[in-house]
Scaffold this active site. Sequence first.
Site, PDB file in Angstrom:
ATOM      1  N   GLY A 239       0.761  -1.245   0.000  1.00 29.19           N
ATOM      2  CA  GLY A 239       0.000   0.000   0.000  1.00 29.19           C
ATOM      3  C   GLY A 239       0.785   1.286   0.000  1.00 29.19           C
ATOM      4  O   GLY A 239       0.198   2.355  -0.195  1.00 29.19           O
ATOM      5  N   GLU A 273       4.060  -6.660   1.850  1.00 29.25           N
ATOM      6  CA  GLU A 273       3.636  -7.001   0.485  1.00 29.25           C
ATOM      7  C   GLU A 273       3.659  -5.774  -0.433  1.00 29.25           C
ATOM      8  O   GLU A 273       2.630  -5.376  -0.983  1.00 29.25           O
ATOM      9  CB  GLU A 273       2.212  -7.572   0.518  1.00 29.25           C
ATOM     10  CG  GLU A 273       2.030  -8.773   1.423  1.00 29.25           C
ATOM     11  CD  GLU A 273       0.561  -9.198   1.553  1.00 29.25           C
ATOM     12  OE1 GLU A 273      -0.326  -8.504   1.008  1.00 29.25           O
ATOM     13  OE2 GLU A 273       0.300 -10.217   2.198  1.00 29.25           O
ATOM     14  N   PRO A 274       4.812  -5.151  -0.610  1.00 28.64           N
ATOM     15  CA  PRO A 274       4.838  -3.941  -1.442  1.00 28.64           C
ATOM     16  C   PRO A 274       4.738  -4.275  -2.926  1.00 28.64           C
ATOM     17  O   PRO A 274       5.318  -5.253  -3.391  1.00 28.64           O
ATOM     18  CB  PRO A 274       6.221  -3.352  -1.143  1.00 28.64           C
ATOM     19  CG  PRO A 274       7.063  -4.557  -0.863  1.00 28.64           C
ATOM     20  CD  PRO A 274       6.166  -5.542  -0.163  1.00 28.64           C
ATOM     21  N   ARG A 312      -5.371   3.016 -15.887  1.00 27.53           N
ATOM     22  CA  ARG A 312      -5.443   3.792 -14.644  1.00 27.53           C
ATOM     23  C   ARG A 312      -6.081   5.179 -14.811  1.00 27.53           C
ATOM     24  O   ARG A 312      -6.915   5.576 -13.987  1.00 27.53           O
ATOM     25  CB  ARG A 312      -4.054   3.916 -13.988  1.00 27.53           C
ATOM     26  CG  ARG A 312      -3.415   2.550 -13.674  1.00 27.53           C
ATOM     27  CD  ARG A 312      -2.232   2.661 -12.728  1.00 27.53           C
ATOM     28  NE  ARG A 312      -2.667   3.005 -11.392  1.00 27.53           N
ATOM     29  CZ  ARG A 312      -2.599   4.198 -10.879  1.00 27.53           C
ATOM     30  NH1 ARG A 312      -2.074   5.182 -11.563  1.00 27.53           N
ATOM     31  NH2 ARG A 312      -3.048   4.420  -9.663  1.00 27.53           N
ATOM     32  N   CYS A 343     -12.859   3.310 -29.065  1.00 27.10           N
ATOM     33  CA  CYS A 343     -14.134   4.009 -29.253  1.00 27.10           C
ATOM     34  C   CYS A 343     -14.848   4.231 -27.922  1.00 27.10           C
ATOM     35  O   CYS A 343     -15.954   3.740 -27.712  1.00 27.10           O
ATOM     36  CB  CYS A 343     -14.997   3.192 -30.191  1.00 27.10           C
ATOM     37  SG  CYS A 343     -14.916   1.449 -29.779  1.00 27.10           S
ATOM     38  N   TYR A 372       0.694  -1.792 -12.222  1.00 27.90           N
ATOM     39  CA  TYR A 372      -0.707  -1.843 -12.668  1.00 27.90           C
ATOM     40  C   TYR A 372      -0.858  -1.255 -14.068  1.00 27.90           C
ATOM     41  O   TYR A 372      -1.866  -0.628 -14.379  1.00 27.90           O
ATOM     42  CB  TYR A 372      -1.615  -1.141 -11.645  1.00 27.90           C
ATOM     43  CG  TYR A 372      -1.424  -1.684 -10.248  1.00 27.90           C
ATOM     44  CD1 TYR A 372      -1.855  -2.963  -9.931  1.00 27.90           C
ATOM     45  CD2 TYR A 372      -0.770  -0.946  -9.259  1.00 27.90           C
ATOM     46  CE1 TYR A 372      -1.651  -3.489  -8.651  1.00 27.90           C
ATOM     47  CE2 TYR A 372      -0.561  -1.468  -7.982  1.00 27.90           C
ATOM     48  CZ  TYR A 372      -0.999  -2.736  -7.689  1.00 27.90           C
ATOM     49  OH  TYR A 372      -0.796  -3.253  -6.443  1.00 27.90           O
TER      50      TYR A 372
HETATM   51  N1  LLP Z   1      -1.338  -6.988  -0.803  1.00 30.22           N
HETATM   52  C1  LLP Z   1      -2.635  -7.098  -1.096  1.00 30.22           C
HETATM   53  C2  LLP Z   1      -3.453  -8.057  -0.349  1.00 30.22           C
HETATM   54  C3  LLP Z   1      -3.210  -6.299  -2.097  1.00 30.22           C
HETATM   55  O1  LLP Z   1      -4.498  -6.417  -2.379  1.00 30.22           O
HETATM   56  C4  LLP Z   1      -2.395  -5.375  -2.798  1.00 30.22           C
HETATM   57  C5  LLP Z   1      -2.964  -4.536  -3.856  1.00 30.22           C
HETATM   58  C6  LLP Z   1      -1.027  -5.314  -2.474  1.00 30.22           C
HETATM   59  C7  LLP Z   1      -0.539  -6.118  -1.461  1.00 30.22           C
HETATM   60  C8  LLP Z   1      -0.083  -4.381  -3.162  1.00 30.22           C
HETATM   61  O2  LLP Z   1      -0.433  -3.062  -2.963  1.00 30.22           O
HETATM   62  P1  LLP Z   1       0.558  -1.868  -3.406  1.00 30.22           P
HETATM   63  O3  LLP Z   1       1.797  -1.938  -2.556  1.00 30.22           O
HETATM   64  O4  LLP Z   1       0.882  -2.048  -4.840  1.00 30.22           O
HETATM   65  O5  LLP Z   1      -0.247  -0.658  -3.158  1.00 30.22           O
HETATM   66  N2  LLP Z   1      -4.985  -1.314  -9.663  1.00 30.22           N
HETATM   67  C9  LLP Z   1      -4.824  -0.290  -8.637  1.00 30.22           C
HETATM   68  C10 LLP Z   1      -4.200  -0.846  -7.392  1.00 30.22           C
HETATM   69  C11 LLP Z   1      -4.957  -2.009  -6.807  1.00 30.22           C
HETATM   70  C12 LLP Z   1      -4.248  -2.628  -5.653  1.00 30.22           C
HETATM   71  C13 LLP Z   1      -4.829  -3.932  -5.284  1.00 30.22           C
HETATM   72  N3  LLP Z   1      -4.186  -4.586  -4.199  1.00 30.22           N
HETATM   73  C14 LLP Z   1      -4.038   0.869  -9.222  1.00 30.22           C
HETATM   74  O6  LLP Z   1      -3.700   0.836 -10.408  1.00 30.22           O
HETATM   75  O7  LLP Z   1      -3.807   1.864  -8.534  1.00 30.22           O
END
Ligand code: LLP
Length: 418
Positions: A239, A273-274, A312, A343, A372
């Site tokens: 996150g 979990e980055p 995005r 389109c 993403y």
């Molecule tokens: N762990 C879990 C359980 C998750 O659901 C996610 C992301 C992550 C880790 C990794 O999160 P990060 O560090 O990348 O923020 N498609 C969206 C983002 C959706 C994230 C979903 N889960 C975007 O393009 O902003």
Amino acid sequence: MHHFQYVQGRLCCEGVRIEDIADRVGTPFYLYSHDTLTRHFNAFHEAFDGIDRLVCYSAKANSSQAILTLFARLGSGLDIVSGGELFRGLTAGFDPAKIVYSGVGKTAAEIDSALEHGICMLNVESRPELELINQRAALMGCRAPIAVRVNPDVDPKTHPYISTGLKKNKFGLTSQAALDVYRDAHRMTHIDVKGIDCHIGSQITEAGPFRDALLRLRGLIDQLAREKIAIRVVDVGGGLGITYRDEQPPHPKAYADAIREGLAGLDVRLVLEPGRVIVGNAGVLVTRVLYRKEGDHKSFMVVDAGMNDLIRPSLYDAHHDVWPVCEAAGRRPILADIVGPICETGDFLSRDREVPDAPPGDLLAVMSAGAYGFTMASNYCSRLRLPEVMVRNDAFDIIRKRQTYDDLIAGESVPDFL
Ligand code: LLP
């Protein structure tokens, strides 16, 4: 910090001019910097020095085999959310003992596969899922290592589509419901209660929500300890946000300090979990201007990449900077929408803002597209999936080929009864 920089007016990725790659590969394409990926992973990992931790890179951000292989070799674990990501991770060489599996909808086949390979733990999101895991583990004659995903009900202050830790979201269980599930899990013969998990959302640009979430988990961990249910692993999810425009997210070190504070006094292993923070600014999408079009109300720059390549902006109204690949002296930015060939009115890469004044034929780099980007791409409008390229120093390699029209219809068939 990333390795996309201008040298004499030419945008380079590390030591390679992006226009040279475009000449070889054609456009559009995704481009990643090996050194940025490595640096980001190491900086994140080292921010937690002194703590027993396992960084599980989140495959969903970018799951290309070359990128996964790089992280596996840097010692990363992997956060997965599907059997497909498990397959990708194992193929890329991740140690199954470093894989954590989250997600609200794991199927029996996916659970079996995770158990067969002996992954680190399954993050359980509901009681029925726990029951299924127990049954599958019984059939296999093993004990399934689990964590319960707690929904701490904190506001991560991010886009509503990517908030996951609020009561109204589908993820995890409230502390009370989690406590009940832990009690049941503790009694189940084929469940090994290993940890606790939470993930409150994505693109979070303050440390506060992470700290708050952890404080809420602490209450539950203490209660579990009183009931002789020992938590050995705390998975804080991913996150941490990045700078797309002018956001100032905490540095991994400040983020690590917030987590450290939240864990003080606990004898546990930390799992992280980055996703985005590692790969987001390590990649760009390179596209070519096809046409300029003057509408009555607006100017448009039509480019060869569309919402199917990078969704995005359309989906979250997300901002991605757009840089010219070749700077032209004296040209001032203009107000124009950068739109794709699809389109749909939602098919834009940037809207209502100043962008480089690029004539047809010029190349543009859509920045911060490493996370993403490709993973959320589709074949909508029968557009071919893009190639991906990785640069290391002065060399580049095509890590994924551009699809062909034959790829488009591969696997399809026309029934005899037609
Ligand atoms: N762990 C879990 C359980 C998750 O659901 C996610 C992301 C992550 C880790 C990794 O999160 P990060 O560090 O990348 O923020 N498609 C969206 C983002 C959706 C994230 C979903 N889960 C975007 O393009 O902003």
